[in-house]
Design a protein around this motif. Structure first.
Motif, PDB file in Angstrom:
ATOM      1  N   PRO B  49       0.835  -1.198   0.000  1.00 49.17           N
ATOM      2  CA  PRO B  49       0.000   0.000   0.000  1.00 49.17           C
ATOM      3  C   PRO B  49       0.873   1.253   0.000  1.00 49.17           C
ATOM      4  O   PRO B  49       1.824   1.361   0.779  1.00 49.17           O
ATOM      5  N   THR B  72       0.565  -6.814   1.309  1.00 47.73           N
ATOM      6  CA  THR B  72       0.280  -6.073   2.547  1.00 47.73           C
ATOM      7  C   THR B  72       1.479  -5.184   2.890  1.00 47.73           C
ATOM      8  O   THR B  72       2.584  -5.370   2.388  1.00 47.73           O
ATOM      9  N   PHE B  73       1.215  -4.235   3.778  1.00 45.82           N
ATOM     10  CA  PHE B  73       2.152  -3.135   3.997  1.00 45.82           C
ATOM     11  C   PHE B  73       3.541  -3.591   4.462  1.00 45.82           C
ATOM     12  O   PHE B  73       4.563  -3.082   4.029  1.00 45.82           O
ATOM     13  N   GLY B 104       7.633   4.791   3.938  1.00 46.33           N
ATOM     14  CA  GLY B 104       7.053   4.057   5.068  1.00 46.33           C
ATOM     15  C   GLY B 104       7.194   2.565   4.870  1.00 46.33           C
ATOM     16  O   GLY B 104       7.607   1.831   5.772  1.00 46.33           O
ATOM     17  N   ASP B 108      10.092   2.117   7.577  1.00 45.93           N
ATOM     18  CA  ASP B 108       9.356   1.929   8.828  1.00 45.93           C
ATOM     19  C   ASP B 108       8.794   0.512   8.913  1.00 45.93           C
ATOM     20  O   ASP B 108       9.468  -0.403   9.337  1.00 45.93           O
ATOM     21  N   ILE B 109       7.568   0.357   8.431  1.00 48.25           N
ATOM     22  CA  ILE B 109       6.888  -0.933   8.601  1.00 48.25           C
ATOM     23  C   ILE B 109       7.522  -2.025   7.738  1.00 48.25           C
ATOM     24  O   ILE B 109       7.433  -3.207   8.052  1.00 48.25           O
ATOM     25  N   TYR B 134       4.158   9.905   4.914  1.00 43.60           N
ATOM     26  CA  TYR B 134       3.040   9.067   4.470  1.00 43.60           C
ATOM     27  C   TYR B 134       2.087   9.948   3.680  1.00 43.60           C
ATOM     28  O   TYR B 134       1.242  10.615   4.262  1.00 43.60           O
ATOM     29  N   THR B 137      -1.957   8.629   2.963  1.00 47.00           N
ATOM     30  CA  THR B 137      -2.947   8.848   4.022  1.00 47.00           C
ATOM     31  C   THR B 137      -3.041  10.325   4.399  1.00 47.00           C
ATOM     32  O   THR B 137      -3.754  10.676   5.336  1.00 47.00           O
ATOM     33  N   GLN B 140       1.607  12.225   6.957  1.00 46.32           N
ATOM     34  CA  GLN B 140       2.085  12.011   8.320  1.00 46.32           C
ATOM     35  C   GLN B 140       3.595  11.729   8.273  1.00 46.32           C
ATOM     36  O   GLN B 140       4.095  11.188   7.290  1.00 46.32           O
ATOM     37  N   ARG B 141       4.282  12.067   9.329  1.00 47.91           N
ATOM     38  CA  ARG B 141       5.747  11.909   9.323  1.00 47.91           C
ATOM     39  C   ARG B 141       6.135  10.451   9.133  1.00 47.91           C
ATOM     40  O   ARG B 141       5.437   9.527   9.551  1.00 47.91           O
ATOM     41  N   SER B 142       7.289  10.230   8.521  1.00 52.00           N
ATOM     42  CA  SER B 142       7.824   8.877   8.398  1.00 52.00           C
ATOM     43  C   SER B 142       9.254   8.888   8.908  1.00 52.00           C
ATOM     44  O   SER B 142       9.785   9.940   9.291  1.00 52.00           O
ATOM     45  N   THR B 153       1.342  14.977  11.728  1.00 47.79           N
ATOM     46  CA  THR B 153       1.658  14.405  13.045  1.00 47.79           C
ATOM     47  C   THR B 153       2.916  15.029  13.658  1.00 47.79           C
ATOM     48  O   THR B 153       3.362  14.594  14.716  1.00 47.79           O
TER      49      THR B 153
END
Lengths: 382, 297
Positions: B49, B72-73, B104, B108-109, B134, B137, B140-142, B153
């Motif tokens: 995503p 998936t993410f 992200g 991140d994830i 991000y 969405t 938002q910070r990454s 955020t």
């Protein structure tokens, strides 16, 4: 005194309520349609002296609130379907280690990535059984912004009372719909703080020895008492144990502390049930359409009632059975393939009179959709 | 050494359908189109995503002509691992597998799966398009959001932390080929993706991807902003080949040139409007020190 009236989307109301309830730690990760909760808290929480952290993923967000709650903060996270799936192991950990926390799931279409911007109520059973193993859980929902507020505050109260994760199962329509909120005054809704131990420093403290009423007084982790916290089956000290008696006692305690208090925990709203021939059962945003149908039919003298569930788990089976005992038919209105309908069938005396009005295409269920199903039940043409 | 690709030698065949579902001025649209030309027809994409799933998934508008697996993410590199294993068993190893994620989904994830794949030496190309938050969405910070950048955020004084240096993390894994590129230098990107295909194991490309809606600049300035990031010495174009780093193209030329002050870059984007003069001076000092180290190495 005039009350403050706000015009907000449901996600924002959830944030306002969490702050009212005293949340002082939030960890989250962006995901549609729950992102606004993360964004609003990023702005609001530091102003109130709380701590906001955007974590690197969903699992981390869930685990961070576990750590913060154990150490003494009122903690919350927010997500949607895919993130809720990732959090499941840690939710089970919070059940096992008895750590109060609130998890918001603004449901979207699923499974998998599904329909991120569309409404669904497909996570009802996942909220109940998403994490592995026998366990009890509290899950609540709401159909309008005043109830989103009250339910969110109640979620914190229940989490702190029963030392358990509480899931707030909202949906995309509730999350993104804007309507009026009459802001409750401070003190208007009672707040419950967690029970903290009165055991003094230097005296033995048993973190997992329930009182007679099943409640466990907490001690802020890393504070005056040294104790162990684990996801393994554990004794009253919190140390792992394979003793069958201890395992049995712990499993019973974890389930009974919630299942034995269904009448105190579970809340429903009743509309015109006393003389109703037909009863609609609904929850979350579809309950709005259901209520519209009921109000409309009543004006024409048709004896239709609505039972709106505010608590989904533990399921208020006895209440549903009692309230529906005289109804000729029961129509469950939900945005999934009958997840709560199955519970209603289990609860009532005659499952044959339980029907389903649902939608699973990402669109909202309208009063007309419900009316058409009622006509079909009554053997009339649509 | 292969001659550098120019606009005349760039393959004509497009692997992206015409049209676009991206925001106006999206840097990813450039990166996507050019990198697919370099990957070639015999490729499989694995994408989590991200803005890219919006951009490439909506047939027939701007969708890809390549098979694309939207996973998936957290799992881009893991799913690519499975695809590769199957290709090997089926003796279709000629097919290039490209895992392609945002910052992200990479830093991140997605980093656990990526790290695992690097350690196992999976033979795919991993492209991170870094728009530094991000964006899908809504900003938002990454992990790679630069220090001082405002996001939804990090709404007060911008992000407090410095951005995560993902190429350095890849280098620590002993990855054979790592390159940084930019949406503003598409031919350089083309050459680096083409070159990556010649190495074994994970090949990592980090692509600076300006985002008008997320960074706060006018859509017509995308290329200009990307170039400014390089010309001010904030974002450097380089390759790490067998653990040896060398600056490439415009960044290499900067070694002998005067760099633009970083304020030239910061003032073009509203996300940096919270940066104070002293913060900017501090960042300028860090950039100067970095370049001093480049000159001495």
């Amino acid at each position: 005194m005039t009350k403050q009236i706000l015009f907000l989307q449901g996600n924002d109301v959830c944030v306002e309520a969490a702050i009212y309830a005293g949340v002082n730690f939030f960890a989250g990760y962006p995901i549609t349609p729950a992102t606004e909760i993360v964004e609003r808290l990023a702005e609001q929480l530091p102003r109130k002296g709380g701590k906001f952290i955007q974590m690197e993923d969903e699992i981390a967000s869930m685990c961070a609130i576990i750590g913060a709650s154990l150490t003494g903060m009122k903690s919350m996270t927010a997500t949607s379907g895919p993130g809720f799936s990732l959090k499941q192991e840690a939710i089970g950990y919070a059940v096992m280690a008895e750590i109060p926390c609130v998890i918001v799931n603004v449901q979207r279409g699923g499974p998998s990535t599904g329909m991120p911007t569309c409404v669904s109520q497909g996570d009802v059973m996942q909220a109940r059984w998403g994490t592995h193993g026998d366990h009890a859980i509290i899950t609540m929902t709401a159909s309008n912004h005043q109830d989103v507020f009250a339910t969110t505050v109640e979620a914190f109260n229940l989490a702190e009372t029963y030392r358990t994760p509480v899931i707030l199962l909202f949906d995309e329509v509730i999350g993104h719909m804007r309507e009026r909120l009459i802001m409750p005054e401070p003190g208007e809704i009672p707040l419950i703080e967690r029970l903290r131990t009165s055991v003094k420093e230097g005296t033995d403290y048993h973190p997992y020895l329930p009182r007679d009423d099943g409640r466990l007084p907490m001690s802020d982790f890393g504070g005056v008492h040294r104790f162990n916290v684990t996801g393994l089956v554990h004794d009253m000290w919190g140390f792992p144990s394979n003793n069958p008696n201890i395992a049995h006692g712990l499993m019973r305690h974890l389930v009974d502390k919630i299942e034995n208090h269904v009448s105190e925990i579970a809340k429903v709203k009743e509309y015109y049930l006393d003389d109703a021939d037909g009863i609609l059962i609904s929850y979350g945003s579809p309950a709005r359409s259901a209520r519209h149908v009921v109000e409309n039919r009543r004006k024409r003298g048709i004896r239709l009632g609505l039972l709106e569930l505010q608590t989904l788990w533990p399921f208020p089976a006895e209440k549903v059975r009692d309230l529906c005992s005289k109804a000729k038919y029961i129509l469950v209105v939900e945005l999934n393939m009958g997840q709560i309908m199955q519970e209603v069938k289990k609860a009532v005396e005659d499952p044959g009179k339980v029907f389903l009005a649902n939608k699973i295409d990402g669109t909202f269920i309208s009063p007309t959709d419900i009316r058409n199903i009622i006509r079909l039940i009554q053997g009339k043409g649509v | 050494m292969n001659p550098k690709t120019d606009i005349l030698s760039l393959p004509e065949e497009e692997l992206v359908h015409p049209g676009s579902r991206a925001c106006s001025g999206c840097g990813l649209s450039i990166v996507y189109r050019i990198a697919l030309k370099a990957l070639g027809k015999d490729s499989i994409l694995v994408v989590p995503p991200s803005c890219l799933t919006v951009l490439q998934g909506l047939y027939p508008i701007a969708s890809t002509k390549l098979p694309s697996l939207n996973v998936t993410f957290a799992s881009t590199a893991a799913a690519a691992t499975g695809v590769l294993a199957a290709l090997k068993v089926l003796k279709r190893e000629h097919t290039t597998v490209a895992a392609w994620a945002g910052d992200g989904g990479t830093a991140d994830i997605g980093i656990q799966a990526l790290s695992g794949a690097c350690e196992r030496g999976e033979d795919f190309i991993f492209i991170c398009y870094d728009n530094e938050a991000y964006m899908n969405t809504g900003v938002q910070r990454s992990g790679t959001t630069p220090q001082g950048a405002l996001t939804t955020t990090t709404p007060f004084s911008g992000k407090l932390q410095v951005s995560k240096d993902v190429p350095a993390i890849m280098a620590a894994h002993g990855v054979e080929y790592i390159a940084t590129a930019s949406a503003s230098y598409p031919l350089d990107l083309f050459d680096k993706v083409s070159k990556a295909k010649g190495f074994q194991g994970v090949k990592y490309l980090h692509v600076h991807t300006p985002c008008p809606s997320g960074w706060g600049f006018e859509p017509q300035d995308t290329v200009k902003i990307g170039r400014l990031a390089v010309e001010t010495g904030l974002y450097d174009l380089y390759e790490i080949e067998h653990a040896k780093r060398k600056l490439t193209g415009p960044s290499k030329r900067l070694l002998k040139k005067e760099r633009l002050p970083i304020t030239e870059y910061f003032k073009t984007q509203s996300r940096f409007k919270g940066l104070s003069k002293s913060q900017m001076a501090k960042i300028q000092k860090q950039v100067d020190e970095k370049w001093e180290a480049y000159a001495n190495s």
